[in-house]
Design a protein around this motif. Structure first.
Motif, short mmCIF file in Angstrom:
data_model
loop_
_atom_site.label_atom_id
_atom_site.label_comp_id
_atom_site.label_asym_id
_atom_site.label_seq_id
_atom_site.Cartn_x
_atom_site.Cartn_y
_atom_site.Cartn_z
N MET A 180 0.83 -1.20 0.00
CA MET A 180 0.00 0.00 0.00
C MET A 180 0.86 1.25 0.00
SD MET A 180 -3.07 1.15 2.54
CE MET A 180 -3.90 2.71 2.23
N ALA A 181 1.96 1.21 0.79
CA ALA A 181 2.86 2.36 0.81
C ALA A 181 3.48 2.59 -0.57
CB ALA A 181 3.96 2.13 1.85
N TRP A 182 3.85 1.49 -1.24
CA TRP A 182 4.43 1.62 -2.58
C TRP A 182 3.41 2.19 -3.57
CZ3 TRP A 182 8.83 1.98 -4.90
CH2 TRP A 182 8.91 1.78 -6.29
N THR A 183 2.15 1.81 -3.41
CA THR A 183 1.10 2.34 -4.27
C THR A 183 0.90 3.83 -4.04
OG1 THR A 183 -0.02 0.19 -4.22
CG2 THR A 183 -1.31 2.06 -4.95
N ALA A 184 0.99 4.26 -2.78
CA ALA A 184 0.77 5.67 -2.45
C ALA A 184 2.00 6.53 -2.65
CB ALA A 184 0.30 5.79 -1.00
N LEU A 185 3.17 5.92 -2.77
CA LEU A 185 4.42 6.68 -2.83
C LEU A 185 4.49 7.68 -3.98
CD1 LEU A 185 7.27 7.20 -1.72
CD2 LEU A 185 8.06 5.28 -3.11
N PRO A 186 4.16 7.30 -5.24
CA PRO A 186 4.28 8.29 -6.33
C PRO A 186 3.43 9.54 -6.11
CG PRO A 186 4.07 6.08 -7.21
CD PRO A 186 3.80 5.97 -5.75
N ASN A 187 2.16 9.34 -5.69
CA ASN A 187 1.30 10.50 -5.45
C ASN A 187 1.80 11.34 -4.29
OD1 ASN A 187 -0.46 9.88 -7.55
ND2 ASN A 187 -1.74 8.58 -6.25
N THR A 188 2.31 10.68 -3.25
CA THR A 188 2.86 11.42 -2.11
C THR A 188 4.06 12.26 -2.54
OG1 THR A 188 2.16 9.66 -0.60
CG2 THR A 188 3.83 11.19 0.20
N PHE A 189 4.94 11.66 -3.33
CA PHE A 189 6.13 12.38 -3.78
C PHE A 189 5.74 13.56 -4.68
CE2 PHE A 189 9.86 12.97 -6.54
CZ PHE A 189 10.83 13.16 -5.57
N LEU A 190 4.78 13.35 -5.58
CA LEU A 190 4.33 14.44 -6.44
C LEU A 190 3.69 15.56 -5.62
CD1 LEU A 190 2.81 12.49 -9.47
CD2 LEU A 190 4.91 13.84 -9.43
N LEU A 191 2.95 15.18 -4.59
CA LEU A 191 2.33 16.18 -3.73
C LEU A 191 3.38 17.04 -3.03
CD1 LEU A 191 -0.24 17.28 -2.28
CD2 LEU A 191 0.15 15.54 -0.55
N LEU A 192 4.44 16.41 -2.55
CA LEU A 192 5.46 17.13 -1.82
C LEU A 192 6.31 18.02 -2.72
CD1 LEU A 192 6.65 14.28 0.59
CD2 LEU A 192 5.09 16.16 1.09
N THR A 193 6.37 17.69 -4.00
CA THR A 193 7.22 18.45 -4.92
C THR A 193 6.42 19.30 -5.90
OG1 THR A 193 7.32 16.52 -6.39
CG2 THR A 193 9.10 16.79 -4.80
N GLN A 194 5.11 19.47 -5.64
CA GLN A 194 4.28 20.18 -6.60
C GLN A 194 4.59 21.68 -6.66
OE1 GLN A 194 0.12 20.31 -5.51
NE2 GLN A 194 0.59 20.35 -3.32
N PHE A 195 5.32 22.19 -5.69
CA PHE A 195 5.61 23.62 -5.68
C PHE A 195 6.90 23.97 -6.41
CE2 PHE A 195 3.09 22.72 -1.86
CZ PHE A 195 1.98 23.50 -2.13
N VAL A 196 7.57 22.94 -6.99
CA VAL A 196 8.73 23.23 -7.83
C VAL A 196 8.20 23.82 -9.13
CG1 VAL A 196 10.70 22.27 -9.07
CG2 VAL A 196 10.05 21.35 -6.84
N PRO A 197 8.61 25.03 -9.51
CA PRO A 197 8.06 25.67 -10.71
C PRO A 197 8.38 24.87 -11.96
CG PRO A 197 9.24 27.25 -9.34
CD PRO A 197 9.56 25.89 -8.81
N ASP A 198 7.42 24.82 -12.89
CA ASP A 198 7.66 24.20 -14.18
C ASP A 198 8.48 25.13 -15.05
OD1 ASP A 198 6.09 22.14 -13.28
OD2 ASP A 198 4.26 22.87 -14.27
N GLY A 199 9.14 24.52 -16.04
CA GLY A 199 9.89 25.34 -16.98
C GLY A 199 11.35 24.98 -17.02
#
Length: 257
Positions: free
Chosen positions: A120-139
């Motif tokens: 379950m942790a492995w399933t949730a890991l990608p979304n958790t990581f994306l959530l934590l890094t969503q404030f890195v500006p694109d570009g």
């Protein structure tokens, strides 16, 4: 058993457990490349968002250190049935036959629950990581240099904490089957249990975001109530057995009189 024999038995079991983990780690050493590719999937997802994310080996020995860490982690996971059995083998001589049976059942159920928590942790890991890094500006001007040691520490803690947390409700069942606590006792304290689970999940998660500890807490709460249900069913079974035994003794008394 004298204290000296206890210590010798403890040393023997620790050595066997460590030997099993070492054998698993040797296998993990050869599986390092495909496993490391899997562990990088959240970083790859971040790159697909357009963020220049890279795992950074910050010093000369970092690559060797990471390979050792991953191999040891895989060895610990792969050999979990073996070292759990060593814990059981050390405790079993001091248990009565009934306690031995329940403890063995708990260990047998603990391995799949531990694996389920990690899955379950492995399933949730990608979304958790994306959530934590969503404030890195694109570009093109933005990049995320992620220290590989910090990243893998986060991933391994995340997986292990979920695995251990999924095993904890088994302790409630074991205490109930050993006659230490009633299922109604656990049920009456459900509000405190939910609060404690949320607090411990918040303290245990390797990040400070609310979503991660909520994702951890909700399945554990579900397992808690499942454990309470098993305890209540066991209490009902024990009560029926005691009632039947009492009725049987009354009939014997009447016949003898």
């Amino acid at each position: 058993m004298p204290l000296g024999e206890h210590l010798r038995e403890l040393r023997k079991r620790l050595m066997l457990a460590c030997a099993g983990i070492l054998v698993g780690a040797i296998g993990g050493w050869f599986l390092y490349d495909p496993v490391f590719q899997l562990l990088q999937l959240p970083v790859s997802d971040l790159r697909e968002r357009g963020v220049d994310a890279t795992l950074n080996f910050s010093n000369v020995a970092a690559s060797f250190d990471i390979k050792l860490r991953v191999a040891a982690f895989l060895g610990f996971l792969a050999s979990s049935p073996w070292w759990i059995y060593q814990v059981w083998a050390f405790l079993a001589p001091g248990l009565r036959s009934k306690e031995r049976r329940w403890a063995l059942m708990v260990i047998g159920a603990g391995v799949p629950l531990f694996a389920g928590g990690i899955f379950m942790a492995w399933t949730a890991l990608p979304n958790t990581f994306l959530l934590l890094t969503q404030f890195v500006p694109d570009g093109e001007t933005s990049s995320a240099l992620i220290d590989v040691t910090t990243y893998l520490k986060f991933v391994m803690q995340f997986l292990l904490i979920f695995g251990v947390a999924f095993v904890l409700p088994l302790i409630l069942v074991l205490l109930n089957f050993l006659g230490v606590a009633k299922g109604m006792t656990w049920l009456k304290g459900w509000r405190w249990a939910v609060i404690i689970i949320f607090v411990l999940a918040a303290l245990a998660t390797p990040t400070a975001d609310a979503v991660t500890f909520v994702l951890m807490a909700l399945p554990i709460i579900g397992l808690y109530f499942a454990a309470v249900g098993i305890c209540l069913l066991n209490d009902r079974r024990v009560a029926k057995k005691a009632l039947a035994a009492g009725v049987g003794s009354d009939v014997d008394t009447d016949v003898s009189s």
